[in-house]
Design a protein around this motif. Sequence first.
Motif, PDB file in Angstrom:
ATOM      1  N   ILE A  21      50.508  55.457  11.459  1.00  0.00           N
ATOM      2  CA  ILE A  21      50.582  53.990  11.455  1.00  0.00           C
ATOM      3  C   ILE A  21      51.702  53.462  10.567  1.00  0.00           C
ATOM      4  N   SER A  22      51.914  54.107   9.412  1.00  0.00           N
ATOM      5  CA  SER A  22      52.923  53.608   8.467  1.00  0.00           C
ATOM      6  C   SER A  22      54.339  53.646   9.050  1.00  0.00           C
ATOM      7  N   LYS A  23      54.538  54.430  10.124  1.00  0.00           N
ATOM      8  CA  LYS A  23      55.867  54.560  10.730  1.00  0.00           C
ATOM      9  C   LYS A  23      55.994  53.776  12.043  1.00  0.00           C
ATOM     10  N   MET A  24      54.920  53.083  12.453  1.00  0.00           N
ATOM     11  CA  MET A  24      54.949  52.345  13.721  1.00  0.00           C
ATOM     12  C   MET A  24      55.755  51.059  13.607  1.00  0.00           C
ATOM     13  N   ASP A  25      56.345  50.630  14.724  1.00  0.00           N
ATOM     14  CA  ASP A  25      57.072  49.354  14.714  1.00  0.00           C
ATOM     15  C   ASP A  25      56.087  48.189  14.852  1.00  0.00           C
ATOM     16  N   GLU A  26      56.614  46.980  14.643  1.00  0.00           N
ATOM     17  CA  GLU A  26      55.766  45.791  14.570  1.00  0.00           C
ATOM     18  C   GLU A  26      55.019  45.517  15.870  1.00  0.00           C
ATOM     19  N   LYS A  27      55.672  45.717  17.008  1.00  0.00           N
ATOM     20  CA  LYS A  27      55.041  45.402  18.287  1.00  0.00           C
ATOM     21  C   LYS A  27      53.808  46.273  18.538  1.00  0.00           C
ATOM     22  N   LYS A  28      53.925  47.567  18.269  1.00  0.00           N
ATOM     23  CA  LYS A  28      52.788  48.477  18.470  1.00  0.00           C
ATOM     24  C   LYS A  28      51.619  48.088  17.569  1.00  0.00           C
ATOM     25  N   ILE A  29      51.940  47.728  16.334  1.00  0.00           N
ATOM     26  CA  ILE A  29      50.885  47.317  15.401  1.00  0.00           C
ATOM     27  C   ILE A  29      50.216  46.028  15.882  1.00  0.00           C
ATOM     28  N   GLN A  30      51.012  45.088  16.393  1.00  0.00           N
ATOM     29  CA  GLN A  30      50.440  43.852  16.923  1.00  0.00           C
ATOM     30  C   GLN A  30      49.492  44.123  18.083  1.00  0.00           C
ATOM     31  N   LEU A  31      49.869  45.045  18.968  1.00  0.00           N
ATOM     32  CA  LEU A  31      49.018  45.389  20.109  1.00  0.00           C
ATOM     33  C   LEU A  31      47.715  46.040  19.652  1.00  0.00           C
ATOM     34  N   ILE A  32      47.834  47.011  18.742  1.00  0.00           N
ATOM     35  CA  ILE A  32      46.648  47.716  18.248  1.00  0.00           C
ATOM     36  C   ILE A  32      45.704  46.738  17.554  1.00  0.00           C
ATOM     37  N   MET A  33      46.263  45.914  16.672  1.00  0.00           N
ATOM     38  CA  MET A  33      45.420  44.986  15.921  1.00  0.00           C
ATOM     39  C   MET A  33      44.844  43.894  16.820  1.00  0.00           C
ATOM     40  N   GLY A  34      45.625  43.445  17.795  1.00  0.00           N
ATOM     41  CA  GLY A  34      45.133  42.415  18.710  1.00  0.00           C
ATOM     42  C   GLY A  34      43.918  42.890  19.485  1.00  0.00           C
ATOM     43  N   PHE A  35      44.006  44.087  20.062  1.00  0.00           N
ATOM     44  CA  PHE A  35      42.874  44.629  20.820  1.00  0.00           C
ATOM     45  C   PHE A  35      41.707  44.976  19.891  1.00  0.00           C
ATOM     46  N   ALA A  36      42.026  45.501  18.697  1.00  0.00           N
ATOM     47  CA  ALA A  36      40.963  45.861  17.748  1.00  0.00           C
ATOM     48  C   ALA A  36      40.185  44.639  17.279  1.00  0.00           C
ATOM     49  N   LEU A  37      40.897  43.543  17.036  1.00  0.00           N
ATOM     50  CA  LEU A  37      40.222  42.309  16.627  1.00  0.00           C
ATOM     51  C   LEU A  37      39.333  41.778  17.748  1.00  0.00           C
ATOM     52  N   ALA A  38      39.802  41.928  18.991  1.00  0.00           N
ATOM     53  CA  ALA A  38      38.995  41.496  20.135  1.00  0.00           C
ATOM     54  C   ALA A  38      37.703  42.303  20.218  1.00  0.00           C
ATOM     55  N   ILE A  39      37.808  43.624  20.020  1.00  0.00           N
ATOM     56  CA  ILE A  39      36.619  44.483  20.059  1.00  0.00           C
ATOM     57  C   ILE A  39      35.656  44.119  18.927  1.00  0.00           C
ATOM     58  N   THR A  40      36.222  43.853  17.737  1.00  0.00           N
ATOM     59  CA  THR A  40      35.396  43.453  16.597  1.00  0.00           C
ATOM     60  C   THR A  40      34.636  42.168  16.903  1.00  0.00           C
ATOM     61  N   ALA A  41      35.325  41.197  17.507  1.00  0.00           N
ATOM     62  CA  ALA A  41      34.675  39.923  17.855  1.00  0.00           C
ATOM     63  C   ALA A  41      33.548  40.143  18.854  1.00  0.00           C
ATOM     64  N   VAL A  42      33.773  41.028  19.831  1.00  0.00           N
ATOM     65  CA  VAL A  42      32.742  41.318  20.837  1.00  0.00           C
ATOM     66  C   VAL A  42      31.523  41.975  20.188  1.00  0.00           C
ATOM     67  N   LEU A  43      31.759  42.951  19.304  1.00  0.00           N
ATOM     68  CA  LEU A  43      30.644  43.633  18.631  1.00  0.00           C
ATOM     69  C   LEU A  43      29.832  42.655  17.776  1.00  0.00           C
ATOM     70  N   MET A  44      30.541  41.776  17.055  1.00  0.00           N
ATOM     71  CA  MET A  44      29.835  40.785  16.241  1.00  0.00           C
ATOM     72  C   MET A  44      29.053  39.805  17.121  1.00  0.00           C
ATOM     73  N   LEU A  45      29.642  39.449  18.285  1.00  0.00           N
ATOM     74  CA  LEU A  45      28.957  38.538  19.211  1.00  0.00           C
ATOM     75  C   LEU A  45      27.679  39.183  19.756  1.00  0.00           C
ATOM     76  N   LEU A  46      27.759  40.462  20.136  1.00  0.00           N
ATOM     77  CA  LEU A  46      26.585  41.178  20.647  1.00  0.00           C
ATOM     78  C   LEU A  46      25.474  41.216  19.590  1.00  0.00           C
ATOM     79  N   ALA A  47      25.885  41.472  18.337  1.00  0.00           N
ATOM     80  CA  ALA A  47      24.894  41.510  17.257  1.00  0.00           C
ATOM     81  C   ALA A  47      24.244  40.144  17.066  1.00  0.00           C
ATOM     82  N   GLN A  48      25.063  39.066  17.122  1.00  0.00           N
ATOM     83  CA  GLN A  48      24.538  37.720  16.953  1.00  0.00           C
ATOM     84  C   GLN A  48      23.567  37.324  18.063  1.00  0.00           C
TER      85      GLN A  48
END
Length: 291
Positions: free
Chosen positions: A126-153
């Motif tokens: 990860i420390s060697k990845m460019d900005e675009k790849k990190i944005q994609l990974i974090m964007g999808f990861a945040l979406a999954i986190t929101a879904v998991l929290m929604l399911l729990a709620q």
Amino acid sequence: MINIVRVLLVAFTSIFGFSFFRDIAKAKRENSFEEVSAKKAFATGFATDFFDTLGIGSFAPTVAMMNILKMNVSDRLIPGTLNVCHTIPVVVEALIFTTVIKVEPITLISLIGAAVVGSYVGAGVISKMDEKKIQLIMGFALAITAVLMLLAQLGLMPGGGDAIGLSGVKLAIGVVGNFILGALMTAGVGLYSPCMAMIYFLGMSPDIAFPIMMGSCAMLMPIASTKFIKEDAYAKKTSLFITIGGIIGVFIAAYIVKSMPMDILKWVVIVVIAYTSVTMLKKAFNKEEIK
């Protein structure tokens, strides 16, 4: 065996702390701190680690607060910054929760060890990845986190069981799962929500999630964060003041507040995380269109 975990936590954190504060001192001498408000960073650390101690998680809310407060941390530096700035507060949480909640030692050590190995592998990539790849990974990861929290709620997450430990196939699944979560955490993907979901699915008591997820984060973060520091892949001033605010937030949450009504706050966090996910993905895909 639990005491061995605590000793290792202190040892790893001491090594990390030496690297972190030496790097901060060097940046201060060279006047190379980024332009960011210390008050905003402090407030971000206090709020996110306060609620992290109560079980919400700190990574996704930190990214959201960085956007809301316009702290202007480069997206490329966000994974490293998240790991570095929350290392010491999370270690404090782990020392508290591994003391007050009973969990079977083999399960705790196995899952923590898996997360550490995963983070070591992930941080180097990860420390060697460019900005675009990190944005994609974090964007999808945040979406999954929101879904998991929604399911729990919505009460759609499995309710777990009474077990305080795992064995056989379930232990193997837990080890593999935490290895993957440890690797993803170095990309800025919070471990709390997916780890809690995994523990529920494996039939363990919901309370057991706290020492496992906090212990996993606390053990892997000093190791991963030391690599991010070595690669100069984090925002220094931001990390310093988030750390200071975070430590204070942890102690207030753990020893003074202890618990509070969280339903409304969780709904707000879900909406903010979902919005941040969309924003991050739009940045990544806009860059693709420009090329």
